[in-house]
Write a protein that holds these residues in place. Structure first.
Motif, PDB file in Angstrom:
ATOM      1  N   MET A  23     -37.825   9.196  43.751  1.00  0.00           N
ATOM      2  CA  MET A  23     -37.079   9.644  44.818  1.00  0.00           C
ATOM      3  C   MET A  23     -36.325   8.628  45.397  1.00  0.00           C
ATOM      4  O   MET A  23     -37.007   7.566  45.698  1.00  0.00           O
ATOM      5  CB  MET A  23     -37.919  10.460  45.812  1.00  0.00           C
ATOM      6  CG  MET A  23     -38.768  11.465  45.331  1.00  0.00           C
ATOM      7  SD  MET A  23     -37.955  12.930  44.589  1.00  0.00           S
ATOM      8  CE  MET A  23     -37.438  13.743  46.264  1.00  0.00           C
ATOM      9  N   PRO A  74     -33.157  15.911  49.394  1.00  0.00           N
ATOM     10  CA  PRO A  74     -33.724  14.724  48.654  1.00  0.00           C
ATOM     11  C   PRO A  74     -33.430  14.629  47.296  1.00  0.00           C
ATOM     12  O   PRO A  74     -33.254  15.494  46.664  1.00  0.00           O
ATOM     13  CB  PRO A  74     -35.489  14.769  48.933  1.00  0.00           C
ATOM     14  CG  PRO A  74     -35.345  16.461  49.196  1.00  0.00           C
ATOM     15  CD  PRO A  74     -34.473  16.817  49.623  1.00  0.00           C
ATOM     16  N   CYS A 121     -34.018  13.093  43.412  1.00  0.00           N
ATOM     17  CA  CYS A 121     -34.932  12.826  42.494  1.00  0.00           C
ATOM     18  C   CYS A 121     -34.339  12.303  41.307  1.00  0.00           C
ATOM     19  O   CYS A 121     -33.276  12.951  40.708  1.00  0.00           O
ATOM     20  CB  CYS A 121     -35.987  13.836  42.379  1.00  0.00           C
ATOM     21  SG  CYS A 121     -37.099  13.258  40.983  1.00  0.00           S
ATOM     22  N   GLY A 124     -43.358  15.633  46.449  1.00  0.00           N
ATOM     23  CA  GLY A 124     -42.181  15.819  46.943  1.00  0.00           C
ATOM     24  C   GLY A 124     -41.955  17.171  47.538  1.00  0.00           C
ATOM     25  O   GLY A 124     -41.319  17.209  48.466  1.00  0.00           O
ATOM     26  N   ILE A 160     -34.505  20.382  45.896  1.00  0.00           N
ATOM     27  CA  ILE A 160     -34.380  19.110  45.258  1.00  0.00           C
ATOM     28  C   ILE A 160     -33.105  18.768  44.440  1.00  0.00           C
ATOM     29  O   ILE A 160     -32.909  19.696  43.805  1.00  0.00           O
ATOM     30  CB  ILE A 160     -35.626  18.331  44.688  1.00  0.00           C
ATOM     31  CG1 ILE A 160     -36.531  18.734  45.675  1.00  0.00           C
ATOM     32  CG2 ILE A 160     -35.483  17.085  44.122  1.00  0.00           C
ATOM     33  CD1 ILE A 160     -38.025  18.443  44.855  1.00  0.00           C
ATOM     34  N   GLN A 182     -31.453  17.002  41.713  1.00  0.00           N
ATOM     35  CA  GLN A 182     -31.997  16.073  40.383  1.00  0.00           C
ATOM     36  C   GLN A 182     -30.871  15.333  39.809  1.00  0.00           C
ATOM     37  O   GLN A 182     -29.926  15.829  39.575  1.00  0.00           O
ATOM     38  CB  GLN A 182     -32.575  17.388  39.268  1.00  0.00           C
ATOM     39  CG  GLN A 182     -33.868  17.864  39.798  1.00  0.00           C
ATOM     40  CD  GLN A 182     -35.187  17.060  39.624  1.00  0.00           C
ATOM     41  OE1 GLN A 182     -34.977  15.965  39.005  1.00  0.00           O
ATOM     42  NE2 GLN A 182     -36.179  17.498  39.803  1.00  0.00           N
TER      43      GLN A 182
END
Length: 493
Positions: free
Chosen positions: A217, A226, A228, A265, A279, A281
């Protein structure tokens, strides 16, 4: 080429430093540009085009967590057999609101029905009772009505205890197109799998740090998700590959590590209505192992199925960078079987367009250095700046010169860092005092920067009189370039 330099004011000391204004020395037909590139609009393009070839648009086959790697790579000397053109535009995916008031009437009704099924399951211990053997299933006694209902949590959220539960249930509903019974079965199976897999204990288990460069992350996208990163080229390391995938025991450990990483996460996400609970990616396909790596392919298939079944709607966007051509062929085969909604979550970019594509979604101070940004892990190598220090991103047109001017109002030390992705430009820095007839001080002599040079330059200059700092970037190439920079003013007392 005439130089034009607009005045730029350094920020007051009681305010955070803002980006300076840049100027371009344009040709006679070009209009002067002297402001920062704006943030991307809400509806972002899902396709990045090469100047002379079709867009490399690709889609992961099954899941939204781990990309499939190693398919359809031809043998050396063979030509690719699939030449079907890739669609040049996709409907932009906009993440749906998870606020109940924003749902349609039918969606709110489905949510209410699912909550009723969940409450009944909690009352009758369907989520916690072990499955009876088939021969006993018909004769098993039903729990008594007076027994206390179960308390079941998933990703740290207790079901039906507060409005975070509504957000969780919406994920299962969306994964099953708001078909209530299907969503309930998926939820029930997920809860059972989590118990059997030992998720709660797994979160705190020490599985080592061998794979910390494979999946990590780093920072946030422009909407607060966030980010990743999945770096599959790390598996070119034979020792790491064998240690991770050589036998069934090692592949099982990898699977547990991947689930643990995802769980940790997810538990940091905000499941309150309106919160960020998905999230972003980034999948780096550079040097991805090909189809010969059967162990990796098997482990990836297992992970895909597991994540697809038990982690619904946790991806805000999937960006694939450094995409090789053979992903195009794979996308061509699978795209007819994918929904438009699924397709629109994906963005793919070739190596030449990877940094530019990431900047559409992630600001430069959050993008790691290896992907064209300024961000590094917190360490002694870069103590002056963190992801909290905003950077400015500027496009330098072909054959133009960009001048960044920073006005100095008092004695201070100014610190800055900058880069041009891929360089192939000349860079120089100088201080011009306000005092009449004073000499200009050369901080950095104009130097041609090659692609192999240090990706980020750092400078510090102590200013003893009023004046201005000029940072000059000359782009003699026929390609547009991306300048990224930031600075700080530290007063001298």
């Amino acid at each position: 080429m005439a130089d034009e330099t607009p005045v730029t004011t350094a920020p007051p000391l009681d305010q955070p430093p803002l980006a300076a204004v840049e100027s371009e020395s344009p040709s006679s037909t070009e209009k002067l540009e002297s402001k920062q590139d704006p943030l991307p609009p809400a509806s972002l393009p899902e396709v990045t085009k090469e100047d002379e070839q079709p867009q490399e648009s690709l889609v992961k086959a099954i899941s939204e967590e781990v990309p499939v790697v190693g398919f359809l790579q031809p043998k050396e000397g063979e030509e690719p057999t699939i030449r079907k053109p890739i669609p040049q535009s996709l409907i932009s995916f906009k993440e749906e609101s998870n606020i109940v008031a924003d749902l349609s009437d039918s969606e709110r009704k489905a949510l209410q029905e699912l909550k009723q099924l969940v409450q009944e399951a909690l009352n009758t211990h369907q989520f916690t009772a072990p499955k009876p053997p088939p021969v006993q299933a018909a004769t098993q006694e039903k729990p008594k009505a007076e027994e206390e209902a179960d308390e079941v949590s998933i990703w740290g959220v207790p079901l039906l205890k507060d409005d975070r539960s509504d957000v969780i249930l919406q994920k299962f509903l969306r994964a099953r197109d708001f078909k209530v019974k299907d969503a309930f079965v998926m939820l029930r199976n997920t809860i059972q799998w989590r118990r059997e897999f030992g998720i709660d204990a797994l979160v705190d288990e020490d599985l080592g740090d061998d794979l910390e460069k494979v999946v990590f992350m780093h920072g946030y996208d422009r909407e607060g998700h966030p980010v990743c990163y999945n770096v599959f080229g790390e598996f070119q390391n034979k020792e790491l590959y064998q240690k991770t995938f050589l036998d069934e025991e090692k592949r099982t450990k990898f699977l547990r590590w991947r689930v643990q990483f995802l769980e940790r996460g997810i538990r940091k996400l905000d499941f309150r209505p309106g919160g960020v609970c998905t999230i972003f990616q980034v999948n780096d396909l550079k040097n991805s192992p090909g189809p010969a790596k059967s162990e990796l392919r098997l482990a990836t298939k297992q992970a895909l199925q597991l994540l697809q079944d038990n982690y619904p709607e946790f991806v805000a966007k999937q960006v694939f960078v450094n995409a090789p051509w053979w992903y195009l062929a794979f996308y061509t085969l699978i795209s007819p079987f994918m929904t438009q909604r699924t397709k629109s979550k994906f963005v793919f970019a070739s190596p030449a367009k990877s940094a530019e594509t990431l900047f559409k979604y992630i600001s430069a101070e959050h993008v790691p250095i290896q992907y064209g940004g300024l961000s590094v892990d917190y360490c002694d190598c870069n103590p002056e700046f963190t992801i909290a220090d905003p950077a400015v991103e500027v496009t330098i047109k072909p054959g133009t010169k960009k001048i960044v001017e920073i006005i100095i109002y008092e004695k201070c030390t100014i610190v800055w860092e900058l880069r041009v992705v891929g360089w192939e430009v000349s860079y120089g820095a100088e201080f011009v005092p306000d005092t009449r007839d004073a000499y200009t001080l050369i901080i950095q002599k104009a130097t041609k920067m090659a692609p192999t040079d240090e990706p980020v330059l750092h400078h510090s200059f102590k200013v003893g009189e009023l004046g201005k700092i000029l940072l000059t970037i000359d782009n003699p190439t026929s390609k547009k370039k991306r300048l990224v920079y930031r600075f700080k003013i530290e007063p001298s007392y």
